[in-house]
Design a protein around this motif. Structure first.
Motif, PDB file in Angstrom:
ATOM      1  N   GLY A 251       0.776  -1.163   0.104  1.00 27.19           N
ATOM      2  CA  GLY A 251      -0.033  -0.022   0.028  1.00 27.19           C
ATOM      3  C   GLY A 251       0.813   1.253  -0.055  1.00 27.19           C
ATOM      4  N   ARG A 252       2.036   1.164  -0.185  1.00 27.63           N
ATOM      5  CA  ARG A 252       2.803   2.362  -0.237  1.00 27.63           C
ATOM      6  C   ARG A 252       3.703   2.449  -1.431  1.00 27.63           C
ATOM      7  N   ASP A 253       3.298   1.664  -2.280  1.00 32.32           N
ATOM      8  CA  ASP A 253       4.244   1.737  -3.671  1.00 32.32           C
ATOM      9  C   ASP A 253       4.373   3.038  -4.312  1.00 32.32           C
ATOM     10  N   ARG A 254       3.325   3.820  -4.570  1.00 36.87           N
ATOM     11  CA  ARG A 254       3.353   4.994  -5.018  1.00 36.87           C
ATOM     12  C   ARG A 254       4.404   6.167  -4.192  1.00 36.87           C
ATOM     13  N   GLU A 255       4.399   6.128  -2.902  1.00 40.08           N
ATOM     14  CA  GLU A 255       5.221   7.008  -2.199  1.00 40.08           C
ATOM     15  C   GLU A 255       6.538   6.497  -2.232  1.00 40.08           C
ATOM     16  N   LEU A 256       6.887   5.116  -2.401  1.00 42.25           N
ATOM     17  CA  LEU A 256       8.020   4.366  -2.447  1.00 42.25           C
ATOM     18  C   LEU A 256       8.860   4.900  -3.697  1.00 42.25           C
ATOM     19  N   ASP A 257       7.937   4.867  -4.723  1.00 38.80           N
ATOM     20  CA  ASP A 257       8.502   5.118  -6.197  1.00 38.80           C
ATOM     21  C   ASP A 257       8.804   6.497  -6.188  1.00 38.80           C
ATOM     22  N   ARG A 258       8.134   7.461  -5.416  1.00 45.24           N
ATOM     23  CA  ARG A 258       8.462   8.816  -5.560  1.00 45.24           C
ATOM     24  C   ARG A 258       9.804   9.214  -4.846  1.00 45.24           C
ATOM     25  N   LEU A 259       9.946   8.435  -3.865  1.00 45.51           N
ATOM     26  CA  LEU A 259      11.193   8.403  -3.117  1.00 45.51           C
ATOM     27  C   LEU A 259      12.336   8.131  -4.190  1.00 45.51           C
ATOM     28  N   GLU A 260      12.129   6.779  -4.834  1.00 39.02           N
ATOM     29  CA  GLU A 260      13.451   6.330  -5.528  1.00 39.02           C
ATOM     30  C   GLU A 260      13.396   7.308  -6.725  1.00 39.02           C
ATOM     31  N   LEU A 261      12.617   7.902  -7.141  1.00 40.00           N
ATOM     32  CA  LEU A 261      12.700   9.000  -8.112  1.00 40.00           C
ATOM     33  C   LEU A 261      13.840   9.995  -7.768  1.00 40.00           C
ATOM     34  N   GLN A 262      13.707  10.377  -6.596  1.00 36.52           N
ATOM     35  CA  GLN A 262      14.598  11.508  -6.206  1.00 36.52           C
ATOM     36  C   GLN A 262      15.875  10.933  -5.959  1.00 36.52           C
ATOM     37  N   VAL A 263      16.243   9.596  -5.366  1.00 34.88           N
ATOM     38  CA  VAL A 263      17.338   8.849  -5.409  1.00 34.88           C
ATOM     39  C   VAL A 263      18.049   8.825  -6.753  1.00 34.88           C
ATOM     40  N   LEU A 264      17.299   8.495  -7.806  1.00 36.84           N
ATOM     41  CA  LEU A 264      17.782   8.276  -9.179  1.00 36.84           C
ATOM     42  C   LEU A 264      18.169   9.816  -9.532  1.00 36.84           C
ATOM     43  N   VAL A 288      11.173   4.262   4.682  1.00 36.03           N
ATOM     44  CA  VAL A 288      12.817   4.636   4.398  1.00 36.03           C
ATOM     45  C   VAL A 288      13.574   3.063   4.363  1.00 36.03           C
ATOM     46  N   ALA A 289      13.019   2.299   5.132  1.00 35.45           N
ATOM     47  CA  ALA A 289      13.630   0.946   5.205  1.00 35.45           C
ATOM     48  C   ALA A 289      13.809   0.268   3.936  1.00 35.45           C
ATOM     49  N   GLU A 290      12.614   0.386   3.247  1.00 33.68           N
ATOM     50  CA  GLU A 290      12.124  -0.514   1.772  1.00 33.68           C
ATOM     51  C   GLU A 290      13.050   0.435   1.113  1.00 33.68           C
ATOM     52  N   LEU A 291      13.204   1.675   1.023  1.00 29.65           N
ATOM     53  CA  LEU A 291      13.850   2.538  -0.192  1.00 29.65           C
ATOM     54  C   LEU A 291      15.435   2.259   0.066  1.00 29.65           C
ATOM     55  N   LYS A 292      15.976   1.852   1.151  1.00 26.46           N
ATOM     56  CA  LYS A 292      17.266   1.511   1.197  1.00 26.46           C
ATOM     57  C   LYS A 292      17.533   0.103   0.630  1.00 26.46           C
ATOM     58  N   ARG A 293      16.454  -0.591   0.382  1.00 21.90           N
ATOM     59  CA  ARG A 293      16.516  -2.043  -0.203  1.00 21.90           C
ATOM     60  C   ARG A 293      16.512  -1.993  -1.624  1.00 21.90           C
ATOM     61  N   ARG A 294      16.193  -0.874  -2.193  1.00 18.89           N
ATOM     62  CA  ARG A 294      16.177  -0.589  -3.493  1.00 18.89           C
ATOM     63  C   ARG A 294      17.592  -0.561  -4.164  1.00 18.89           C
ATOM     64  N   ILE A 409      19.608  10.723   5.701  1.00 19.30           N
ATOM     65  CA  ILE A 409      18.344  10.385   6.353  1.00 19.30           C
ATOM     66  C   ILE A 409      18.305  10.901   7.785  1.00 19.30           C
ATOM     67  N   ALA A 410      17.428  11.929   8.264  1.00 14.95           N
ATOM     68  CA  ALA A 410      17.348  12.476   9.551  1.00 14.95           C
ATOM     69  C   ALA A 410      15.942  12.169  10.079  1.00 14.95           C
ATOM     70  N   ILE A 436      23.167  15.418  -3.898  1.00 17.93           N
ATOM     71  CA  ILE A 436      22.814  15.229  -2.297  1.00 17.93           C
ATOM     72  C   ILE A 436      21.413  15.134  -2.199  1.00 17.93           C
ATOM     73  N   LEU A 437      20.774  13.987  -1.604  1.00 16.23           N
ATOM     74  CA  LEU A 437      19.301  13.973  -1.360  1.00 16.23           C
ATOM     75  C   LEU A 437      19.097  14.086   0.187  1.00 16.23           C
ATOM     76  N   PHE A 438      18.464  15.017   0.504  1.00 18.60           N
ATOM     77  CA  PHE A 438      17.978  15.016   2.151  1.00 18.60           C
ATOM     78  C   PHE A 438      16.753  14.515   2.168  1.00 18.60           C
ATOM     79  N   ILE A 439      16.589  13.507   3.154  1.00 21.33           N
ATOM     80  CA  ILE A 439      15.265  12.854   3.467  1.00 21.33           C
ATOM     81  C   ILE A 439      14.883  13.163   5.036  1.00 21.33           C
ATOM     82  N   ASN A 440      13.999  13.863   5.211  1.00 19.94           N
ATOM     83  CA  ASN A 440      13.574  14.241   6.506  1.00 19.94           C
ATOM     84  C   ASN A 440      12.491  13.603   7.190  1.00 19.94           C
ATOM     85  N   VAL A 441      12.429  13.002   8.337  1.00 22.73           N
ATOM     86  CA  VAL A 441      11.456  12.001   8.690  1.00 22.73           C
ATOM     87  C   VAL A 441      10.819  12.426  10.040  1.00 22.73           C
ATOM     88  N   PHE A 442       9.622  12.963   9.980  1.00 22.59           N
ATOM     89  CA  PHE A 442       9.190  13.502  11.353  1.00 22.59           C
ATOM     90  C   PHE A 442       7.565  13.538  11.392  1.00 22.59           C
TER      91      PHE A 442
END
Length: 462
Positions: A251-264, A288-294, A409-410, A436-442
């Motif tokens: 149920g989070r594929d869309r959000e995960l894909d958007r994050l991965e796009l920023q990584v790319l 974020v954990a799933e993103l790190k597995r990509r 990742i903060a 550089i990609l900053f990912i802020n989690v809060f």
């Protein structure tokens, strides 16, 4: 089978009557603002079922201690022990639910929800044993204090709250009962955990399997584990994104894909700043954990730092945490070892600017500087020092991005101090020109931290 533990049910004959008021002591050491946050959730948690990690901790040999030292001296010792227990529980986000004459019951995950309660509880247990060892050395007495700790994770029913933490706050259920049984089995100076907690933390800690044990009130023998330490091959247990993942996220594929796009984009030379915002338990750290597995993430260097619940009182804590990971500084490293690791790491990136970068990064991290490095920062204070620290960090990160794309990742920035937020906001500008990609989690609703970052990023990085 159930076991209730109301906060206020202490009899006049309890050993605690010799000490200061238990609830006053709990509130005295609560992190700033936590009391009001707990009380604000009164209507939300009445009769609620939650997954919680329960800890029981008591001192072996309390009664003989009273006999040997006398009530006054014995309870003076216990007051100091309480301070260690309460601090180490609160430092890892737990809440002391009950104080007895010789120990405490604590909850991780209620009344304040935590996404990584089992890990926090075990780190707290290890910190308690270390704190008690230091206390024993300071006492220089023959009668050593030893704590027995039991931990279990599962569903509990969380009760209501009064208007000053003295009321009806309690947790009931088999989970609580089993945690108490684990404490009863534990040898002095050890922590025993039940199977659920082991399954949720087994990849992050070292355990000794003790086999199946007969437990009063439980039909079949259950596996029990002794907690030994964090795993040596890890920088430290990541209390956020590196929790154990046993299944694919749904149920989070869309959000995960958007994050991965920023990584790319970062891999291809375009930096950005991304905020991952959500209430506790909504899956931010899991995302974020799933993103790190990509596979795409493996093409970049990932650095992580996180704020903790008392972070408003700890200047630059998430920044320091991040650079400790980068330099592979472990919790057990002494001052010399930690500085040596930082020196080696900075030298690899900035050999020509070592004298201008290292002293200020080390100062930010609270390290004692030797010789020429101490002379470099001598007499520099206030805004001038802050500007030089920022300049040093910028140089370091720029050099890092020349070698590899960088993902910073903060996590838990809603708990961060204002200085950390201001420093991060200054560093965000690197994303305009660097890969550089900053990912802020809060979490939302923290005006001075998370909400401030959300507003700033929206305005400057639309």
């Amino acid at each position: 089978m159930s076991c209730g533990h109301p906060l206020s049910s202490r009899s006049a004959s309890s050993p605690q009557a010799f000490s200061v008021n238990a609830i006053d002591k709990i509130q005295r050491y609560l992190p700033q603002g936590l009391t009001s946050r707990i009380l604000s959730q009164k209507d939300k948690i009445e009769g609620e079922r939650r997954q919680v990690t329960v800890m029981f901790c008591d001192m072996k040999g309390f009664t003989p201690l009273v006999t040997r030292l006398g009530p006054e001296k014995a309870y003076s010792v216990m007051d100091q022990v309480y301070e260690i227990l309460i601090h180490e529980i609160h430092d890892f986000g737990g809440t002391v639910n009950e104080m007895t004459g010789d120990g405490v019951m604590a909850l991780f995950g209620a009344p304040i929800a935590l996404e990584d309660a089992p890990q926090r509880a075990l780190r707290s247990a290890l910190a308690i044993h270390r704190g008690i060892e230091e206390f024993n050395r300071s006492r220089q007495e023959k009668d050593l204090i030893r704590m027995r700790i039991g931990v279990n994770t599962g569903i509990v029913v969380v009760g209501t709250l009064g208007n000053d933490l003295r009321g009806e706050f309690k947790a009931v259920g088999d989970t609580v009962n089993l945690a108490s049984r684990m404490e009863g089995l534990a040898e002095p100076g050890t922590t025993y955990v039940a199977g659920n907690t082991f399954k949720l933390t087994g990849g992050l800690f070292q355990f000794e399997p003790l086999g199946k044990k007969e437990i009063k009130g439980v039909r079949e023998p259950i596996p029990v584990y002794k907690l030994l330490s964090t795993k040596e091959n890890l920088y430290r247990p990541r209390l956020g994104s590196e929790r154990m993942i046993f299944s694919r996220m749904v149920g989070r594929d869309r959000e995960l894909d958007r994050l991965e796009l920023q990584v790319l984009k970062a891999v291809n030379g375009e930096g950005s700043v991304i905020n991952v915002i959500g209430e506790a338990g909504m899956g931010k750290s899991r995302l974020v954990a799933e993103l790190k597995r990509r596979e795409s993430t493996s093409k970049a260097t990932v650095l992580e730092g996180r704020a903790i619940q008392i972070g408003k009182n700890l200047s630059f804590y998430p920044i320091i945490d991040l650079f400790k990971q980068w330099a592979q500084i472990r919790e057990g490293d002494d001052e010399a070892a930690a500085f040596g690791k930082l020196l080696a790491s900075v030298r690899r990136l900035c050999p020509e600017d070592l004298g201008e970068v290292l002293p200020f990064v080390a100062t930010l991290m609270g390290m004692k500087l030797p010789g020429q490095y101490a002379e470099r920062v001598k007499g520099i204070e206030g805004e001038s020092l802050e500007n030089l620290i920022l300049l040093a960090l910028r140089k370091l990160l720029i050099k890092a991005t020349e070698l590899t794309p960088l993902i910073i990742i903060a996590e838990d920035l809603h708990w961060a101090d204002t200085s950390s937020i201001e420093l991060l906001e200054s560093l965000f500008r690197l994303a305009e020109t660097r890969r550089i990609l900053f990912i802020n989690v809060f979490r939302p609703g923290y005006q001075e931290t998370g909400d401030r970052i959300a507003k700033g990023v929206k305005e400057k990085f639309p």
